[in-house]
Design a protein around this motif. Structure first.
Motif, PDB file in Angstrom:
ATOM      1  N   SER A 187      56.977  45.040  48.114  1.00 18.32           N
ATOM      2  CA  SER A 187      55.927  46.001  48.446  1.00 18.32           C
ATOM      3  C   SER A 187      55.662  45.918  49.944  1.00 18.32           C
ATOM      4  O   SER A 187      56.161  45.039  50.635  1.00 18.32           O
ATOM      5  N   GLY A 188      54.857  46.853  50.448  1.00 23.71           N
ATOM      6  CA  GLY A 188      54.457  46.804  51.846  1.00 23.71           C
ATOM      7  C   GLY A 188      55.558  47.181  52.811  1.00 23.71           C
ATOM      8  O   GLY A 188      56.361  48.088  52.584  1.00 23.71           O
ATOM      9  N   GLY A 189      55.615  46.434  53.924  1.00 20.87           N
ATOM     10  CA  GLY A 189      56.481  46.795  55.036  1.00 20.87           C
ATOM     11  C   GLY A 189      57.953  46.861  54.710  1.00 20.87           C
ATOM     12  O   GLY A 189      58.683  47.678  55.293  1.00 20.87           O
ATOM     13  N   GLU A 190      58.436  46.020  53.805  1.00 14.46           N
ATOM     14  CA  GLU A 190      59.861  46.058  53.483  1.00 14.46           C
ATOM     15  C   GLU A 190      60.255  47.413  52.899  1.00 14.46           C
ATOM     16  O   GLU A 190      61.354  47.909  53.154  1.00 14.46           O
ATOM     17  N   ILE A 191      59.351  48.017  52.116  1.00 13.35           N
ATOM     18  CA  ILE A 191      59.660  49.350  51.594  1.00 13.35           C
ATOM     19  C   ILE A 191      59.759  50.351  52.744  1.00 13.35           C
ATOM     20  O   ILE A 191      60.617  51.235  52.738  1.00 13.35           O
TER      21      ILE A 191
ATOM     22  N   SER B 271      42.776  34.509  50.305  1.00 15.63           N
ATOM     23  CA  SER B 271      42.269  34.428  48.940  1.00 15.63           C
ATOM     24  C   SER B 271      43.293  35.028  48.002  1.00 15.63           C
ATOM     25  O   SER B 271      44.032  35.945  48.379  1.00 15.63           O
ATOM     26  N   VAL B 272      43.362  34.501  46.792  1.00 14.52           N
ATOM     27  CA  VAL B 272      44.271  35.066  45.786  1.00 14.52           C
ATOM     28  C   VAL B 272      43.518  35.386  44.498  1.00 14.52           C
ATOM     29  O   VAL B 272      44.075  35.387  43.412  1.00 14.52           O
ATOM     30  N   ASN B 273      42.224  35.702  44.651  1.00 15.44           N
ATOM     31  CA  ASN B 273      41.410  36.006  43.476  1.00 15.44           C
ATOM     32  C   ASN B 273      41.952  37.202  42.701  1.00 15.44           C
ATOM     33  O   ASN B 273      42.004  37.189  41.468  1.00 15.44           O
ATOM     34  N   ASN B 274      42.350  38.249  43.417  1.00 13.78           N
ATOM     35  CA  ASN B 274      42.821  39.452  42.736  1.00 13.78           C
ATOM     36  C   ASN B 274      44.176  39.243  42.068  1.00 13.78           C
ATOM     37  O   ASN B 274      44.445  39.795  41.002  1.00 13.78           O
ATOM     38  N   LEU B 275      45.030  38.431  42.707  1.00 12.96           N
ATOM     39  CA  LEU B 275      46.304  38.089  42.062  1.00 12.96           C
ATOM     40  C   LEU B 275      46.057  37.344  40.754  1.00 12.96           C
ATOM     41  O   LEU B 275      46.742  37.572  39.754  1.00 12.96           O
ATOM     42  N   ALA B 276      45.077  36.445  40.757  1.00 13.68           N
ATOM     43  CA  ALA B 276      44.761  35.687  39.552  1.00 13.68           C
ATOM     44  C   ALA B 276      44.192  36.594  38.463  1.00 13.68           C
ATOM     45  O   ALA B 276      44.539  36.476  37.279  1.00 13.68           O
ATOM     46  N   LYS B 277      43.316  37.522  38.859  1.00  8.90           N
ATOM     47  CA  LYS B 277      42.708  38.429  37.898  1.00  8.90           C
ATOM     48  C   LYS B 277      43.758  39.297  37.207  1.00  8.90           C
ATOM     49  O   LYS B 277      43.566  39.712  36.058  1.00  8.90           O
ATOM     50  N   ASN B 278      44.843  39.585  37.921  1.00  5.47           N
ATOM     51  CA  ASN B 278      45.886  40.435  37.361  1.00  5.47           C
ATOM     52  C   ASN B 278      47.031  39.649  36.745  1.00  5.47           C
ATOM     53  O   ASN B 278      48.070  40.216  36.415  1.00  5.47           O
TER      54      ASN B 278
ATOM     55  N   CYS C  41      47.842  47.467  48.726  1.00  2.00           N
ATOM     56  CA  CYS C  41      48.241  46.241  49.429  1.00  2.00           C
ATOM     57  C   CYS C  41      47.027  45.433  49.867  1.00  2.00           C
ATOM     58  O   CYS C  41      47.068  44.201  49.857  1.00  2.00           O
ATOM     59  N   SER C  42      45.928  46.098  50.220  1.00  2.00           N
ATOM     60  CA  SER C  42      44.694  45.373  50.551  1.00  2.00           C
ATOM     61  C   SER C  42      44.167  44.610  49.342  1.00  2.00           C
ATOM     62  O   SER C  42      43.634  43.499  49.471  1.00  2.00           O
ATOM     63  N   TYR C  43      44.314  45.207  48.181  1.00  2.00           N
ATOM     64  CA  TYR C  43      43.855  44.545  46.953  1.00  2.00           C
ATOM     65  C   TYR C  43      44.609  43.244  46.723  1.00  2.00           C
ATOM     66  O   TYR C  43      44.023  42.228  46.339  1.00  2.00           O
ATOM     67  N   TYR C  44      45.909  43.239  47.001  1.00  2.00           N
ATOM     68  CA  TYR C  44      46.706  42.051  46.702  1.00  2.00           C
ATOM     69  C   TYR C  44      46.743  41.022  47.829  1.00  2.00           C
ATOM     70  O   TYR C  44      46.677  39.819  47.557  1.00  2.00           O
ATOM     71  N   VAL C  45      46.840  41.427  49.093  1.00  2.00           N
ATOM     72  CA  VAL C  45      46.810  40.406  50.155  1.00  2.00           C
ATOM     73  C   VAL C  45      45.369  40.035  50.499  1.00  2.00           C
ATOM     74  O   VAL C  45      45.129  39.022  51.161  1.00  2.00           O
ATOM     75  N   GLU C  46      44.421  40.870  50.081  1.00  2.00           N
ATOM     76  CA  GLU C  46      42.985  40.659  50.262  1.00  2.00           C
ATOM     77  C   GLU C  46      42.578  40.695  51.733  1.00  2.00           C
ATOM     78  O   GLU C  46      43.399  40.861  52.640  1.00  2.00           O
TER      79      GLU C  46
END
Length: 278
Positions: free
Chosen positions: A115-119, A158-165, A259-264
């Protein structure tokens, strides 16, 4: 003519000089749905998520939304977030099957495994090749070949959103919060998220990422990065590259909603050209 389409995990919402469409992913909080049309509502989402313990989630473009993005008069090449992170690829495949039953033109789907810049690197390469006159089949082969030499790293406070998902174990997220450490991760060959390093400070994280880029063959090639409200870290990263490679081509964008949701908040996701890895 060939139309380029990407889901919004690329953080690209317009493409100069060529027809381009974006199929938005979405973030769902307890109070609303954020549709990923760009970075405009990112800080609103970040602030809401920081102020609540309620669950949040993401969703991908459905087949109907992909179909709407396809051109009816041209061939289409589509780029999706890793199929091991989202259902976007499968939804696009469903739309492709429907489209090709009803139209004479072709749809090619590139699962970016990232995801992100590589795409964006893949999309920009596709744009170059379209301008050179490659047809859709030649383009598909060339992009799949090019993708073997592009890679991703990211940094998150933070990796809170990664954990939630369910992307990482909740205990990992809690430990990171208690110990006040940050994480560096990478996109694995299978298109999954792999945490590889713990750090105490964003600049140390960038130093580590840059060292890994060099190990994987970065020699001043193209870089595409997105940050979530962290101009200072973005500038530090660019300075690392410019010190060694003054003429390096660096594409910088703000993270969109997904991407903001996942890298926070304050995170960065980096794509770059390196060694070919089959």
């Amino acid at each position: 003519m060939i139309i380029i389409i990407s889901d919004s995990s690329s953080d690209l919402f317009e493409l100069e000089g060529l027809e381009f469409a974006s199929a938005p992913l979405k973030v769902h909080t307890s109070s609303r749905e954020y549709i990923d049309h760009g970075p405009e509502e990112v800080m609103e989402m970040v602030e809401e998520l920081a102020s609540t313990k309620e669950k949040s989630s993401t969703s991908c473009p459905n087949a109907a939304e992909w179909l709407e993005a396809f051109s009816k008069d041209d061939d289409n090449i589509c780029f999706t977030i890793s199929g091991n992170l989202s259902g976007s690829y499968n939804a696009c495949l469903q739309a492709k099957n429907i489209y090709e039953e009803e139209n004479d033109h072709k749809v090619v789907i590139i699962d970016s495994y990232t995801s992100g810049g590589e795409i964006r690197l893949l999309i920009n390469k596709a744009a170059e090749l379209i301008k050179e006159g490659l047809n859709i089949d030649e383009l598909e082969a060339a992009i799949n070949e090019y993708s073997l030499s592009t890679h991703t790293y990211f940094y998150s406070q933070s990796v809170n959103n990664l954990a939630k998902n369910g992307r990482i174990p909740p205990l990992v997220s809690k430990a990171i919060s208690v110990l006040k450490i940050s994480l560096v991760g990478m996109g694995s060959d299978e298109g999954k998220i792999k945490m590889i390093h713990e750090t105490r400070g964003p600049k140390k994280a960038i130093d580590f990422i840059y060292s890994k880029m060099i190990e994987r063959g970065y020699k001043g090639g193209k870089v595409a990065a997105s940050t979530c409200d962290n101009k200072e870290l973005e500038d530090y990263f660019v300075s690392k590259i410019r010190n060694d490679y003054p003429d390096a081509e660096i594409d910088l964008k703000p993270c969109g909603i997904l991407c903001s949701y996942y890298v926070e908040h304050k995170g960065i996701i980096i794509g770059f050209e390196g060694n070919r890895e089959d």
